[in-house]
Design a protein around this motif. Structure first.
Motif, PDB file in Angstrom:
ATOM      1  N   ASN A 108      25.143  46.155  48.367  1.00  0.00           N
ATOM      2  CA  ASN A 108      24.270  46.494  47.252  1.00  0.00           C
ATOM      3  C   ASN A 108      24.757  45.684  46.066  1.00  0.00           C
ATOM      4  OD1 ASN A 108      22.701  48.357  48.620  1.00  0.00           O
ATOM      5  ND2 ASN A 108      24.006  50.071  48.074  1.00  0.00           N
ATOM      6  N   VAL A 109      23.864  44.883  45.511  1.00  0.00           N
ATOM      7  CA  VAL A 109      24.237  43.964  44.434  1.00  0.00           C
ATOM      8  C   VAL A 109      23.510  44.369  43.162  1.00  0.00           C
ATOM      9  CG1 VAL A 109      24.225  41.554  43.697  1.00  0.00           C
ATOM     10  CG2 VAL A 109      24.597  42.117  46.101  1.00  0.00           C
ATOM     11  N   GLU A 110      24.253  44.389  42.064  1.00  0.00           N
ATOM     12  CA  GLU A 110      23.681  44.696  40.758  1.00  0.00           C
ATOM     13  C   GLU A 110      23.939  43.505  39.841  1.00  0.00           C
ATOM     14  OE1 GLU A 110      25.100  47.534  37.247  1.00  0.00           O
ATOM     15  OE2 GLU A 110      24.387  48.647  38.999  1.00  0.00           O
TER      16      GLU A 110
ATOM     17  N   ILE B 228      24.148  41.369  30.942  1.00  0.00           N
ATOM     18  CA  ILE B 228      25.224  41.115  29.976  1.00  0.00           C
ATOM     19  C   ILE B 228      26.292  40.190  30.575  1.00  0.00           C
ATOM     20  CG2 ILE B 228      24.867  43.264  28.709  1.00  0.00           C
ATOM     21  CD1 ILE B 228      27.507  44.250  30.102  1.00  0.00           C
ATOM     22  N   GLY B 229      26.020  39.660  31.786  1.00  0.00           N
ATOM     23  CA  GLY B 229      26.915  38.677  32.384  1.00  0.00           C
ATOM     24  C   GLY B 229      27.841  39.199  33.445  1.00  0.00           C
ATOM     25  N   LYS B 230      27.458  40.291  34.107  1.00  0.00           N
ATOM     26  CA  LYS B 230      28.299  40.895  35.153  1.00  0.00           C
ATOM     27  C   LYS B 230      27.531  41.003  36.463  1.00  0.00           C
ATOM     28  CE  LYS B 230      32.238  43.296  33.858  1.00  0.00           C
ATOM     29  NZ  LYS B 230      33.244  42.343  34.246  1.00  0.00           N
ATOM     30  N   LEU B 231      28.253  40.787  37.558  1.00  0.00           N
ATOM     31  CA  LEU B 231      27.719  40.989  38.895  1.00  0.00           C
ATOM     32  C   LEU B 231      28.606  42.010  39.593  1.00  0.00           C
ATOM     33  CD1 LEU B 231      25.666  39.732  41.061  1.00  0.00           C
ATOM     34  CD2 LEU B 231      27.718  38.647  41.962  1.00  0.00           C
ATOM     35  N   ASP B 232      27.989  43.049  40.148  1.00  0.00           N
ATOM     36  CA  ASP B 232      28.709  44.064  40.911  1.00  0.00           C
ATOM     37  C   ASP B 232      28.213  44.039  42.348  1.00  0.00           C
ATOM     38  OD1 ASP B 232      30.410  45.491  38.961  1.00  0.00           O
ATOM     39  OD2 ASP B 232      28.494  45.948  38.014  1.00  0.00           O
ATOM     40  N   VAL B 233      29.145  44.101  43.289  1.00  0.00           N
ATOM     41  CA  VAL B 233      28.826  44.099  44.717  1.00  0.00           C
ATOM     42  C   VAL B 233      29.502  45.294  45.357  1.00  0.00           C
ATOM     43  CG1 VAL B 233      29.022  42.825  46.889  1.00  0.00           C
ATOM     44  CG2 VAL B 233      28.680  41.578  44.742  1.00  0.00           C
TER      45      VAL B 233
ATOM     46  N   GLU C 175      29.166  50.205  53.799  1.00  0.00           N
ATOM     47  CA  GLU C 175      29.860  50.786  54.952  1.00  0.00           C
ATOM     48  C   GLU C 175      31.379  50.820  54.803  1.00  0.00           C
ATOM     49  OE1 GLU C 175      25.878  49.373  55.969  1.00  0.00           O
ATOM     50  OE2 GLU C 175      27.577  48.368  55.061  1.00  0.00           O
ATOM     51  N   LEU C 176      31.929  49.956  53.972  1.00  0.00           N
ATOM     52  CA  LEU C 176      33.383  49.908  53.775  1.00  0.00           C
ATOM     53  C   LEU C 176      33.825  50.619  52.507  1.00  0.00           C
ATOM     54  CD1 LEU C 176      34.070  46.167  54.711  1.00  0.00           C
ATOM     55  CD2 LEU C 176      34.237  48.185  56.188  1.00  0.00           C
ATOM     56  N   ASP C 177      32.861  51.114  51.736  1.00  0.00           N
ATOM     57  CA  ASP C 177      33.137  51.742  50.438  1.00  0.00           C
ATOM     58  C   ASP C 177      34.024  50.819  49.593  1.00  0.00           C
ATOM     59  OD1 ASP C 177      32.821  53.775  48.546  1.00  0.00           O
ATOM     60  OD2 ASP C 177      34.705  54.726  49.120  1.00  0.00           O
ATOM     61  N   GLU C 178      33.610  49.541  49.553  1.00  0.00           N
ATOM     62  CA  GLU C 178      34.368  48.496  48.867  1.00  0.00           C
ATOM     63  C   GLU C 178      33.548  47.993  47.680  1.00  0.00           C
ATOM     64  OE1 GLU C 178      35.480  44.120  50.382  1.00  0.00           O
ATOM     65  OE2 GLU C 178      36.189  45.734  51.685  1.00  0.00           O
ATOM     66  N   HIS C 179      34.189  47.849  46.526  1.00  0.00           N
ATOM     67  CA  HIS C 179      33.497  47.415  45.316  1.00  0.00           C
ATOM     68  C   HIS C 179      34.152  46.157  44.751  1.00  0.00           C
ATOM     69  CE1 HIS C 179      31.341  47.628  41.515  1.00  0.00           C
ATOM     70  NE2 HIS C 179      32.500  47.362  40.932  1.00  0.00           N
ATOM     71  N   HIS C 180      33.300  45.208  44.344  1.00  0.00           N
ATOM     72  CA  HIS C 180      33.764  43.987  43.693  1.00  0.00           C
ATOM     73  C   HIS C 180      32.930  43.774  42.444  1.00  0.00           C
ATOM     74  CE1 HIS C 180      36.071  42.963  47.235  1.00  0.00           C
ATOM     75  NE2 HIS C 180      34.980  43.111  47.971  1.00  0.00           N
TER      76      HIS C 180
ATOM     77  N   TRP D 171      37.586  37.365  45.334  1.00  0.00           N
ATOM     78  CA  TRP D 171      36.896  38.029  46.438  1.00  0.00           C
ATOM     79  C   TRP D 171      35.729  37.153  46.868  1.00  0.00           C
ATOM     80  CZ3 TRP D 171      31.808  38.868  45.489  1.00  0.00           C
ATOM     81  CH2 TRP D 171      31.395  39.007  44.167  1.00  0.00           C
ATOM     82  N   GLN D 172      35.208  37.429  48.057  1.00  0.00           N
ATOM     83  CA  GLN D 172      34.051  36.684  48.545  1.00  0.00           C
ATOM     84  C   GLN D 172      33.287  37.503  49.564  1.00  0.00           C
ATOM     85  OE1 GLN D 172      35.928  33.145  50.041  1.00  0.00           O
ATOM     86  NE2 GLN D 172      36.001  33.934  52.128  1.00  0.00           N
ATOM     87  N   VAL D 173      31.983  37.261  49.616  1.00  0.00           N
ATOM     88  CA  VAL D 173      31.120  37.837  50.638  1.00  0.00           C
ATOM     89  C   VAL D 173      30.213  36.721  51.140  1.00  0.00           C
ATOM     90  CG1 VAL D 173      31.150  40.209  49.757  1.00  0.00           C
ATOM     91  CG2 VAL D 173      29.414  38.639  48.940  1.00  0.00           C
ATOM     92  N   ASN D 174      29.848  36.798  52.410  1.00  0.00           N
ATOM     93  CA  ASN D 174      28.969  35.795  53.007  1.00  0.00           C
ATOM     94  C   ASN D 174      27.563  36.355  53.130  1.00  0.00           C
ATOM     95  OD1 ASN D 174      30.896  33.720  53.459  1.00  0.00           O
ATOM     96  ND2 ASN D 174      31.719  34.912  55.156  1.00  0.00           N
TER      97      ASN D 174
END
Length: 97
Positions: A19-21, A25-30, A34-39, A66-69
């Motif tokens: 889930n990407v937000e 204001i210049g922020k990206l949240d990922v 399923e892993l309950d992981e936040h970046h 961090w990275q996601v594919n």
């Protein structure tokens, strides 16, 4: 300024979703559901690296990278949404001056 939300399937990780937000204001949240992981990252620390049919979305949270594919088309959409958010923010700031 409107925050945009998208859900993408991660490449090479069967069944994982992000889930990407995109916040103007210049922020990206990922959030990898399923892993309950936040970046999180600032737009200035965001990069996209193409690897075959997938694109690696790279960010930095503090000093921790961090990275996601994502599939190439999903990464292109995300890049476009980030550009739009950045332009919207710049327009707002110039209107305020």
């Amino acid at each position: 300024m409107i925050t945009v939300h998208r859900e993408y399937s991660l490449q090479n990780c069967l069944g994982l979703h992000a889930n990407v937000e995109i916040n103007p204001i210049g922020k990206l949240d990922v959030n990898i559901v399923e892993l309950d992981e936040h970046h999180s990252t600032d737009f200035c620390d965001l990069s996209f690296e193409s690897h075959g049919g997938a694109t690696c979305v790279c960010g930095k949270e503090g000093t921790a990278p961090w990275q996601v594919n994502l599939a190439r088309k999903d990464a292109l959409e995300l890049s476009h949404l980030v550009d739009e958010a950045n332009e919207e923010y710049e327009t707002l700031m110039s209107d305020l001056m």
